[in-house]
Design a protein around this motif. Sequence first.
Motif, mmCIF file in Angstrom:
data_model
loop_
_atom_site.group_PDB
_atom_site.id
_atom_site.type_symbol
_atom_site.label_atom_id
_atom_site.label_comp_id
_atom_site.label_asym_id
_atom_site.label_seq_id
_atom_site.Cartn_x
_atom_site.Cartn_y
_atom_site.Cartn_z
ATOM 1 N N HIS A 31 1.532 -4.685 20.553
ATOM 2 C CA HIS A 31 2.605 -5.546 20.058
ATOM 3 C C HIS A 31 3.072 -6.473 21.178
ATOM 4 C CE1 HIS A 31 6.593 -6.580 18.376
ATOM 5 N NE2 HIS A 31 6.109 -6.180 17.215
ATOM 6 N N ASP A 33 5.860 -6.658 22.271
ATOM 7 C CA ASP A 33 6.822 -5.941 23.121
ATOM 8 C C ASP A 33 6.137 -4.984 24.095
ATOM 9 O OD1 ASP A 33 7.951 -3.490 20.590
ATOM 10 O OD2 ASP A 33 6.055 -3.717 21.644
ATOM 11 N N TYR A 37 1.706 0.376 18.152
ATOM 12 C CA TYR A 37 2.284 1.154 17.048
ATOM 13 C C TYR A 37 1.197 1.738 16.159
ATOM 14 C CZ TYR A 37 6.579 -0.785 18.821
ATOM 15 O OH TYR A 37 7.629 -1.110 19.644
ATOM 16 N N HIS A 41 -1.002 10.568 10.558
ATOM 17 C CA HIS A 41 -0.272 11.328 9.570
ATOM 18 C C HIS A 41 -1.219 12.322 8.908
ATOM 19 C CE1 HIS A 41 3.234 8.539 9.674
ATOM 20 N NE2 HIS A 41 2.293 7.751 10.147
ATOM 21 N N TYR A 92 -4.664 10.409 8.218
ATOM 22 C CA TYR A 92 -4.645 8.948 8.142
ATOM 23 C C TYR A 92 -4.132 8.348 9.458
ATOM 24 C CZ TYR A 92 -4.789 9.609 3.044
ATOM 25 O OH TYR A 92 -5.139 9.953 1.753
ATOM 26 N N MET A 94 -2.468 4.885 10.988
ATOM 27 C CA MET A 94 -1.624 3.838 10.434
ATOM 28 C C MET A 94 -1.200 2.899 11.544
ATOM 29 S SD MET A 94 2.201 4.138 8.801
ATOM 30 C CE MET A 94 3.034 3.516 10.248
ATOM 31 N N ALA A 96 1.504 -0.173 12.587
ATOM 32 C CA ALA A 96 2.736 -0.869 12.209
ATOM 33 C C ALA A 96 3.032 -2.003 13.188
ATOM 34 C CB ALA A 96 3.902 0.115 12.160
ATOM 35 N N PHE A 99 2.918 -6.655 10.210
ATOM 36 C CA PHE A 99 3.006 -6.530 8.761
ATOM 37 C C PHE A 99 1.899 -7.357 8.112
ATOM 38 C CE2 PHE A 99 6.629 -3.977 7.973
ATOM 39 C CZ PHE A 99 7.503 -4.171 9.037
ATOM 40 N N PRO A 100 1.285 -6.876 7.019
ATOM 41 C CA PRO A 100 1.590 -5.617 6.352
ATOM 42 C C PRO A 100 1.104 -4.402 7.135
ATOM 43 C CG PRO A 100 -0.345 -6.587 5.359
ATOM 44 C CD PRO A 100 0.169 -7.588 6.350
ATOM 45 N N VAL A 101 1.884 -3.340 7.090
ATOM 46 C CA VAL A 101 1.451 -2.053 7.618
ATOM 47 C C VAL A 101 0.171 -1.659 6.890
ATOM 48 C CG1 VAL A 101 2.055 0.398 7.689
ATOM 49 C CG2 VAL A 101 3.802 -1.351 8.171
ATOM 50 N N PHE A 103 -3.185 1.357 6.544
ATOM 51 C CA PHE A 103 -3.685 2.701 6.791
ATOM 52 C C PHE A 103 -5.207 2.707 6.825
ATOM 53 C CE2 PHE A 103 0.072 5.358 6.227
ATOM 54 C CZ PHE A 103 0.933 4.559 5.488
ATOM 55 N N HIS B 35 10.842 2.363 4.396
ATOM 56 C CA HIS B 35 9.586 1.904 3.810
ATOM 57 C C HIS B 35 9.344 2.583 2.461
ATOM 58 C CE1 HIS B 35 7.768 0.229 7.639
ATOM 59 N NE2 HIS B 35 8.708 1.030 8.151
ATOM 60 N N LEU B 45 -3.462 6.253 1.090
ATOM 61 C CA LEU B 45 -2.118 5.716 1.188
ATOM 62 C C LEU B 45 -2.149 4.188 1.257
ATOM 63 C CD1 LEU B 45 -0.765 8.204 3.886
ATOM 64 C CD2 LEU B 45 -0.373 8.296 1.414
ATOM 65 N N TRP B 47 0.645 1.049 1.906
ATOM 66 C CA TRP B 47 2.016 0.608 2.195
ATOM 67 C C TRP B 47 2.458 -0.432 1.167
ATOM 68 C CZ3 TRP B 47 3.709 -4.322 3.676
ATOM 69 C CH2 TRP B 47 5.054 -4.395 4.113
ATOM 70 N N TYR B 59 9.719 -7.063 3.832
ATOM 71 C CA TYR B 59 8.308 -7.420 3.833
ATOM 72 C C TYR B 59 7.614 -6.653 2.712
ATOM 73 C CZ TYR B 59 9.393 -9.112 8.534
ATOM 74 O OH TYR B 59 9.958 -9.766 9.606
ATOM 75 N N TYR B 60 6.581 -7.287 2.155
ATOM 76 C CA TYR B 60 5.878 -6.685 1.018
ATOM 77 C C TYR B 60 4.366 -6.777 1.200
ATOM 78 C CZ TYR B 60 10.401 -7.207 -1.328
ATOM 79 O OH TYR B 60 11.735 -7.125 -1.660
ATOM 80 N N ALA B 61 3.672 -5.836 0.580
ATOM 81 C CA ALA B 61 2.225 -5.945 0.454
ATOM 82 C C ALA B 61 1.906 -7.104 -0.492
ATOM 83 C CB ALA B 61 1.642 -4.646 -0.093
ATOM 84 N N ARG B 65 4.017 -8.433 -3.930
ATOM 85 C CA ARG B 65 4.967 -9.507 -3.636
ATOM 86 C C ARG B 65 5.188 -10.364 -4.869
ATOM 87 N NH1 ARG B 65 2.480 -11.608 0.329
ATOM 88 N NH2 ARG B 65 3.462 -10.310 1.924
ATOM 89 N N ARG B 102 11.803 2.478 16.345
ATOM 90 C CA ARG B 102 11.182 1.178 16.055
ATOM 91 C C ARG B 102 9.733 1.334 15.595
ATOM 92 N NH1 ARG B 102 10.896 -4.219 16.769
ATOM 93 N NH2 ARG B 102 9.141 -5.101 17.911
ATOM 94 N N LEU B 103 9.491 0.918 14.378
ATOM 95 C CA LEU B 103 8.147 0.898 13.787
ATOM 96 C C LEU B 103 7.480 2.274 13.767
ATOM 97 C CD1 LEU B 103 6.939 -2.506 15.274
ATOM 98 C CD2 LEU B 103 7.704 -2.020 12.934
ATOM 99 N N TRP B 108 8.993 11.661 5.390
ATOM 100 C CA TRP B 108 8.524 11.260 4.079
ATOM 101 C C TRP B 108 9.208 12.103 2.996
ATOM 102 C CZ3 TRP B 108 4.045 7.957 3.346
ATOM 103 C CH2 TRP B 108 3.416 7.555 4.529
#
Lengths: 112, 118
Positions: A31, A33, A37, A41, A92, A94, A96, A99-101, A103, B35, B45, B47, B59-61, B65, B102-103, B108
Amino acid sequence: DIVMTQTPLSSPVTLGQPASISCRSSQSLVHSDGDTYLSWHQQRPGQPPRLLIYKISNRFSGVPDRFSGSGAGTDFTLKISRVEAEDVGVYYCMQATQFPVTFGQGTKLEIK
Amino acid sequence: QVQLVESGGGVVQPETSLRLSCAVSGFPFGSHAMHWVRQPPGKGLEWVAYISYDGTYKYYADSVRGRFTISRDNSKNMLYLQMNSVRTEDTAVYYCATEGDRLRVDHWGQGTLATVSS
């Protein structure tokens, strides 16, 4: 979108033996920053997912130390040092970072 | 102990609407992003949507959207997903998840099944 590719998709393992799952991203997950990320899971049969590892190598609260994560940039690995029966399920990766996140497809861990 | 309880799933016809809810407890809900993630039967899975702690950023997939809207009520510790113009391919278990740091998607819920069928 960042594509996450896991290998293998299925992994039969003997109890007490190690297991390893790879995850590759279509672009760097670093990222702006400076953090990466990438998380792992676990989803046991009939259960919701559960966070194991975040930011490549940090174990989440309550996760046994037989789980470890490593990697950098676009290549990442989840390792289980000694597989136990309760580790059966789908794993999985993933991302982040962007965006989009997204998997990975999931890797099914089974006992031989 | 963090608890997330989804509700609102059910069987609906294509092109209709459904509203999912997620009740969160044991967590500083109003300070953290949230989320929605879904899982079609027997599949992996996917998102769906993100909302910042104060609802400013969403934000959306691509797949949802313009049809789905994520929202939250921090006074009630509630997260929502309004699903409009649903399609058969929206059939899935829908999970809400916290972003504790953050992120970092870290807790769940158990999920709620939404089935779109004629």
